[in-house]
Write an enzyme that holds these catalytic residues in place. Sequence first.
Site, short mmCIF file in Angstrom:
data_model
loop_
_atom_site.label_atom_id
_atom_site.label_comp_id
_atom_site.label_asym_id
_atom_site.label_seq_id
_atom_site.Cartn_x
_atom_site.Cartn_y
_atom_site.Cartn_z
N CYS A 68 -3.58 -4.21 4.81
CA CYS A 68 -3.18 -2.81 4.83
C CYS A 68 -2.15 -2.67 5.93
O CYS A 68 -1.89 -3.61 6.69
CB CYS A 68 -4.39 -1.93 5.12
SG CYS A 68 -5.10 -2.29 6.73
N CYS A 123 -4.45 1.11 14.73
CA CYS A 123 -3.81 1.74 13.58
C CYS A 123 -3.61 3.23 13.86
O CYS A 123 -4.52 3.90 14.35
CB CYS A 123 -4.69 1.55 12.35
SG CYS A 123 -4.00 2.37 10.91
N GLU A 146 -14.75 -0.33 14.74
CA GLU A 146 -13.95 0.90 14.62
C GLU A 146 -14.80 2.13 14.95
O GLU A 146 -14.36 3.04 15.64
CB GLU A 146 -13.39 1.04 13.19
CG GLU A 146 -12.53 2.29 13.04
CD GLU A 146 -12.29 2.67 11.58
OE1 GLU A 146 -11.98 1.80 10.76
OE2 GLU A 146 -12.41 3.88 11.29
N SER A 157 -15.93 -10.32 5.35
CA SER A 157 -15.16 -9.08 5.20
C SER A 157 -15.85 -8.15 4.22
O SER A 157 -15.98 -8.45 3.03
CB SER A 157 -13.75 -9.43 4.73
OG SER A 157 -13.19 -8.36 4.03
N ASN A 173 -14.93 -5.20 3.12
CA ASN A 173 -14.07 -4.58 2.09
C ASN A 173 -13.77 -5.57 0.96
O ASN A 173 -13.61 -5.17 -0.18
CB ASN A 173 -12.82 -3.94 2.71
CG ASN A 173 -11.75 -4.95 3.04
OD1 ASN A 173 -10.97 -5.33 2.18
ND2 ASN A 173 -11.73 -5.41 4.29
N SER A 224 -7.90 -8.11 4.98
CA SER A 224 -7.59 -9.05 6.06
C SER A 224 -7.10 -10.39 5.52
O SER A 224 -7.11 -11.39 6.23
CB SER A 224 -8.82 -9.22 6.94
OG SER A 224 -9.95 -9.46 6.14
#
Length: 283
Positions: free
Chosen positions: A13, A98, A128, A222, A224, A266
Site C-alpha cells: 500500500c 503513514c 498501530e 501477515s 491482511n 507487505s
Amino acid sequence: MREVITAPHAGFCFGAGRGVEEVEKAIKNGGRIYTFGPILNNAAVVAGFEEKGVRVIEDLEELKNAEKGTVIIRSHGVPKATYEAIMASGHKVVDATCPFVKRIHRIVEEASIKGERIVVTGNPIHPEVVGIVGWSVTGATVIENSDDAENLHFEDGEKVTLVSQTTFNRKKFQELVEIIEKNVYNISCMNTICDATAVRQQEARDLAGRVSVMIVIGDTHSSNSKKLYEICSECCEHTLFVQDASDVKGNLPEVEGPVGITAGASTPKYIIEEVQSYVRNDF
Ligand code: F3S
C-alpha cells in the site's frame, strides 16, 4: 504460456511502499541505519535489508545505546512518548508513519485534550493500535468484537470519539458502532479504515471469481494476507497461499484457465514478479 492476471493493487500500500523507499534512500546515503521495529511484516524484506546493514531496533533502550545514525519510524507509527524519545535521541530521524495513521494520532490527541473518551476498534496488541492509544492524553479503550462493545460502560453525558485501526474490517466496524450508539448519545465515530485494504480485498474477490487458480502471496505472519486468502478461497476452489515462487513450484493445481495473483500489503514487487513469471513460463 499460461494466462496470468494480477490484481492492480496487489502488494504494497502507499504507506508501506513509502517506508521501504525511505530505507532504500537511507542505504544509498550511507551511515548506520536503524528501523524502529521491522519495517514490514515480511521476513524476506527485513532479512534483505539486514544484509545491507539495516538493523531492527526493538526499543528505546536499544536505540539509546546504538551508535548514532539514521532511525526510520515505520508506517504503523509509534506512541507519542516513544516519538518524542526518538526525536530526542540524537539520531537523524525519518518519520515514515503513514499520513493516514498520523491523521488518527491527531484526532485522538485533540479529542482527548478536550476531555473526550477515546475508543479504538482494532487489535489491542497490534503496533498501530498501540501507537494510536499512545497519542491520547487520557488513554483509550480498544474494542475488537461485539462482546467488547456490549461491555463498554459510559458515564451520563460522556463525550466519546471513536476511531479505527486502518486495517479493521468495515462490516465489523459498522456492527460495533451500532452497538455502541445504542448506549451513548454523544459520540463522534470516525471511520479511519484505509481504502487500500478494502480496494485490495474487493479486487481479490472479483479476480478470484473469474480465474481457475488464485494465488495469494504473503508472509505467514501477515494478517491482511491471510484475510485475502480467506476471501479468495470463498470464490475460487483452487486458492494457494504462498510466500514466494518457490512455494508455487509443484503445487499449482492442474486445471485449465487463467491464474489470478494478488498479494498482501507487505509483499514486495519483486516477489510478485517472480511468481508471475514462474506461473507464466514453467507451468
Ligand atoms: Fe497507510 Fe493504508 Fe497502508 S493506512 S500504511 S496506506 S493500509
